[in-house]
Design a protein around this motif. Structure first.
Motif, PDB file in Angstrom:
ATOM      1  N   MET A   1      47.174  88.080  -4.211  1.00  0.00           N
ATOM      2  CA  MET A   1      46.364  86.712  -4.081  1.00  0.00           C
ATOM      3  C   MET A   1      44.939  87.326  -4.785  1.00  0.00           C
ATOM      4  SD  MET A   1      47.816  84.250  -1.723  1.00  0.00           S
ATOM      5  CE  MET A   1      47.547  82.893  -2.421  1.00  0.00           C
ATOM      6  N   CYS A   2      44.608  86.322  -5.595  1.00  0.00           N
ATOM      7  CA  CYS A   2      43.297  85.869  -5.599  1.00  0.00           C
ATOM      8  C   CYS A   2      42.320  85.907  -4.449  1.00  0.00           C
ATOM      9  CB  CYS A   2      42.612  85.538  -6.743  1.00  0.00           C
ATOM     10  SG  CYS A   2      40.856  85.199  -7.025  1.00  0.00           S
ATOM     11  N   ASP A   3      41.459  85.655  -3.878  1.00  0.00           N
ATOM     12  CA  ASP A   3      40.497  84.601  -2.879  1.00  0.00           C
ATOM     13  C   ASP A   3      39.196  83.816  -3.726  1.00  0.00           C
ATOM     14  OD1 ASP A   3      42.320  85.852  -0.654  1.00  0.00           O
ATOM     15  OD2 ASP A   3      40.509  87.297  -0.018  1.00  0.00           O
ATOM     16  N   GLU A   4      39.765  83.935  -4.507  1.00  0.00           N
ATOM     17  CA  GLU A   4      38.412  83.635  -4.751  1.00  0.00           C
ATOM     18  C   GLU A   4      38.719  81.892  -4.658  1.00  0.00           C
ATOM     19  OE1 GLU A   4      35.904  82.793  -9.362  1.00  0.00           O
ATOM     20  OE2 GLU A   4      36.861  84.726  -9.251  1.00  0.00           O
ATOM     21  N   VAL A   5      37.494  81.156  -4.431  1.00  0.00           N
ATOM     22  CA  VAL A   5      38.156  79.895  -4.684  1.00  0.00           C
ATOM     23  C   VAL A   5      37.732  79.148  -5.612  1.00  0.00           C
ATOM     24  CG1 VAL A   5      37.079  77.810  -3.818  1.00  0.00           C
ATOM     25  CG2 VAL A   5      36.730  79.569  -2.689  1.00  0.00           C
ATOM     26  N   ARG A   6      39.006  78.556  -6.332  1.00  0.00           N
ATOM     27  CA  ARG A   6      39.289  77.463  -7.229  1.00  0.00           C
ATOM     28  C   ARG A   6      38.752  76.119  -7.351  1.00  0.00           C
ATOM     29  NH1 ARG A   6      39.063  81.213 -10.858  1.00  0.00           N
ATOM     30  NH2 ARG A   6      41.605  81.426 -12.338  1.00  0.00           N
ATOM     31  N   TRP A   7      38.514  75.647  -8.498  1.00  0.00           N
ATOM     32  CA  TRP A   7      37.730  74.464  -8.604  1.00  0.00           C
ATOM     33  C   TRP A   7      38.827  73.677 -10.064  1.00  0.00           C
ATOM     34  CZ3 TRP A   7      33.382  72.971  -6.102  1.00  0.00           C
ATOM     35  CH2 TRP A   7      32.358  73.586  -5.393  1.00  0.00           C
ATOM     36  N   GLU A   8      38.415  72.522 -10.408  1.00  0.00           N
ATOM     37  CA  GLU A   8      39.233  71.543 -10.962  1.00  0.00           C
ATOM     38  C   GLU A   8      38.062  70.852 -11.178  1.00  0.00           C
ATOM     39  OE1 GLU A   8      42.187  69.191  -9.731  1.00  0.00           O
ATOM     40  OE2 GLU A   8      40.950  68.243  -8.518  1.00  0.00           O
ATOM     41  N   VAL A   9      38.010  70.530 -13.077  1.00  0.00           N
ATOM     42  CA  VAL A   9      36.710  69.078 -13.190  1.00  0.00           C
ATOM     43  C   VAL A   9      37.733  67.517 -13.452  1.00  0.00           C
ATOM     44  CG1 VAL A   9      35.072  68.838 -15.681  1.00  0.00           C
ATOM     45  CG2 VAL A   9      35.320  71.158 -14.022  1.00  0.00           C
ATOM     46  N   VAL A  10      37.551  67.123 -13.031  1.00  0.00           N
ATOM     47  CA  VAL A  10      38.350  65.290 -13.631  1.00  0.00           C
ATOM     48  C   VAL A  10      36.795  64.857 -13.875  1.00  0.00           C
ATOM     49  CG1 VAL A  10      38.992  63.154 -11.821  1.00  0.00           C
ATOM     50  CG2 VAL A  10      39.400  65.910 -10.901  1.00  0.00           C
ATOM     51  N   LEU A  11      37.283  64.184 -15.332  1.00  0.00           N
ATOM     52  CA  LEU A  11      36.903  62.857 -15.716  1.00  0.00           C
ATOM     53  C   LEU A  11      37.155  61.420 -14.923  1.00  0.00           C
ATOM     54  CD1 LEU A  11      35.359  61.847 -17.988  1.00  0.00           C
ATOM     55  CD2 LEU A  11      38.006  61.694 -19.137  1.00  0.00           C
ATOM     56  N   THR A  12      36.432  60.926 -14.343  1.00  0.00           N
ATOM     57  CA  THR A  12      35.776  59.983 -13.865  1.00  0.00           C
ATOM     58  C   THR A  12      36.173  58.425 -14.629  1.00  0.00           C
ATOM     59  OG1 THR A  12      34.112  60.146 -12.718  1.00  0.00           O
ATOM     60  CG2 THR A  12      35.862  60.504 -11.767  1.00  0.00           C
ATOM     61  N   ASP A  13      35.469  58.936 -15.528  1.00  0.00           N
ATOM     62  CA  ASP A  13      35.065  57.432 -16.112  1.00  0.00           C
ATOM     63  C   ASP A  13      34.689  57.754 -17.785  1.00  0.00           C
ATOM     64  OD1 ASP A  13      34.032  55.088 -17.786  1.00  0.00           O
ATOM     65  OD2 ASP A  13      32.493  54.632 -16.501  1.00  0.00           O
ATOM     66  N   PRO A  14      34.889  57.765 -18.867  1.00  0.00           N
ATOM     67  CA  PRO A  14      34.965  57.673 -20.418  1.00  0.00           C
ATOM     68  C   PRO A  14      33.150  57.270 -20.571  1.00  0.00           C
ATOM     69  CG  PRO A  14      36.508  56.049 -20.495  1.00  0.00           C
ATOM     70  CD  PRO A  14      36.369  56.678 -18.606  1.00  0.00           C
ATOM     71  N   GLY A  15      33.117  56.696 -19.898  1.00  0.00           N
ATOM     72  CA  GLY A  15      31.367  56.031 -20.116  1.00  0.00           C
ATOM     73  C   GLY A  15      31.839  54.862 -21.392  1.00  0.00           C
ATOM     74  N   ASP A  16      30.383  55.202 -21.761  1.00  0.00           N
ATOM     75  CA  ASP A  16      30.578  54.502 -23.381  1.00  0.00           C
ATOM     76  C   ASP A  16      30.358  54.999 -24.345  1.00  0.00           C
ATOM     77  OD1 ASP A  16      29.660  51.824 -21.808  1.00  0.00           O
ATOM     78  OD2 ASP A  16      27.819  52.015 -22.313  1.00  0.00           O
ATOM     79  N   ARG A  17      30.053  56.024 -24.298  1.00  0.00           N
ATOM     80  CA  ARG A  17      29.806  57.066 -25.918  1.00  0.00           C
ATOM     81  C   ARG A  17      31.444  57.657 -25.637  1.00  0.00           C
ATOM     82  NH1 ARG A  17      24.985  59.330 -24.380  1.00  0.00           N
ATOM     83  NH2 ARG A  17      25.420  61.223 -23.974  1.00  0.00           N
ATOM     84  N   VAL A  18      31.908  57.637 -25.901  1.00  0.00           N
ATOM     85  CA  VAL A  18      34.360  57.540 -25.955  1.00  0.00           C
ATOM     86  C   VAL A  18      34.222  58.898 -26.831  1.00  0.00           C
ATOM     87  CG1 VAL A  18      36.164  57.589 -25.973  1.00  0.00           C
ATOM     88  CG2 VAL A  18      35.058  55.454 -24.378  1.00  0.00           C
ATOM     89  N   LEU A  19      33.349  59.071 -27.694  1.00  0.00           N
ATOM     90  CA  LEU A  19      33.399  59.516 -29.399  1.00  0.00           C
ATOM     91  C   LEU A  19      33.444  61.244 -28.481  1.00  0.00           C
ATOM     92  CD1 LEU A  19      35.348  60.627 -31.903  1.00  0.00           C
ATOM     93  CD2 LEU A  19      33.053  59.672 -32.885  1.00  0.00           C
ATOM     94  N   GLU A  20      31.942  60.933 -27.909  1.00  0.00           N
ATOM     95  CA  GLU A  20      31.257  62.139 -27.586  1.00  0.00           C
ATOM     96  C   GLU A  20      32.215  62.983 -26.118  1.00  0.00           C
ATOM     97  OE1 GLU A  20      26.882  61.667 -27.170  1.00  0.00           O
ATOM     98  OE2 GLU A  20      27.343  60.336 -28.115  1.00  0.00           O
ATOM     99  N   VAL A  21      32.445  61.778 -26.161  1.00  0.00           N
ATOM    100  CA  VAL A  21      33.085  62.822 -24.486  1.00  0.00           C
ATOM    101  C   VAL A  21      34.361  63.607 -25.036  1.00  0.00           C
ATOM    102  CG1 VAL A  21      34.258  61.985 -21.973  1.00  0.00           C
ATOM    103  CG2 VAL A  21      32.560  60.874 -22.873  1.00  0.00           C
ATOM    104  N   VAL A  22      35.427  62.825 -25.691  1.00  0.00           N
ATOM    105  CA  VAL A  22      36.097  63.393 -26.217  1.00  0.00           C
ATOM    106  C   VAL A  22      36.293  64.746 -27.444  1.00  0.00           C
ATOM    107  CG1 VAL A  22      37.376  62.845 -28.268  1.00  0.00           C
ATOM    108  CG2 VAL A  22      37.670  61.140 -26.675  1.00  0.00           C
ATOM    109  N   GLN A  23      35.286  64.551 -27.945  1.00  0.00           N
ATOM    110  CA  GLN A  23      34.399  66.004 -28.820  1.00  0.00           C
ATOM    111  C   GLN A  23      34.122  66.562 -27.795  1.00  0.00           C
ATOM    112  OE1 GLN A  23      31.157  64.753 -30.927  1.00  0.00           O
ATOM    113  NE2 GLN A  23      32.700  63.844 -32.800  1.00  0.00           N
ATOM    114  N   VAL A  24      33.894  66.485 -26.016  1.00  0.00           N
ATOM    115  CA  VAL A  24      33.362  67.856 -25.514  1.00  0.00           C
ATOM    116  C   VAL A  24      34.601  68.009 -25.145  1.00  0.00           C
ATOM    117  CG1 VAL A  24      32.256  68.154 -23.127  1.00  0.00           C
ATOM    118  CG2 VAL A  24      31.039  66.795 -24.636  1.00  0.00           C
ATOM    119  N   VAL A  25      35.733  67.546 -24.189  1.00  0.00           N
ATOM    120  CA  VAL A  25      36.930  67.140 -23.529  1.00  0.00           C
ATOM    121  C   VAL A  25      37.931  69.044 -24.498  1.00  0.00           C
ATOM    122  CG1 VAL A  25      39.703  66.565 -23.094  1.00  0.00           C
ATOM    123  CG2 VAL A  25      37.365  64.955 -22.297  1.00  0.00           C
ATOM    124  N   ARG A  26      37.501  68.176 -25.975  1.00  0.00           N
ATOM    125  CA  ARG A  26      38.270  68.871 -26.729  1.00  0.00           C
ATOM    126  C   ARG A  26      37.914  70.248 -26.606  1.00  0.00           C
ATOM    127  NH1 ARG A  26      38.687  68.581 -33.575  1.00  0.00           N
ATOM    128  NH2 ARG A  26      40.252  69.660 -33.693  1.00  0.00           N
TER     129      ARG A  26
END
Length: 76
Positions: A1-26
């Protein structure tokens, strides 16, 4: 078992530049364009789960630079 702390990334708001955000998510997730768009539209949504802190921090920064609201959260 690994003792390394794990993280998650949460998208809280897509903002106004949705296409750019979609490209980053992809780029971050490897999902199809359609799935990335779907994930972005469901915000708040977990984009990455159980990743190292460096990865989570960089991903959250990339999303914010694209105009989204995003945060890296420590798990457990």
């Amino acid at each position: 078992m690994c003792d390394e702390v794990r993280w998650e990334v949460v998208l809280t708001d897509p903002g106004d530049r949705v296409l750019e955000v979609v490209q980053v998510v992809r780029r971050l997730t490897g999902l199809s364009l359609w799935r990335s768009k779907e994930l972005t539209a469901r915000s708040p949504a977990v984009v990455l789960h159980e990743v190292p802190e460096e990865t989570a921090t960089a991903a959250a920064l990339a999303l914010r630079e694209a105009g989204a609201g995003a945060e890296a959260r420590k798990l457990g």
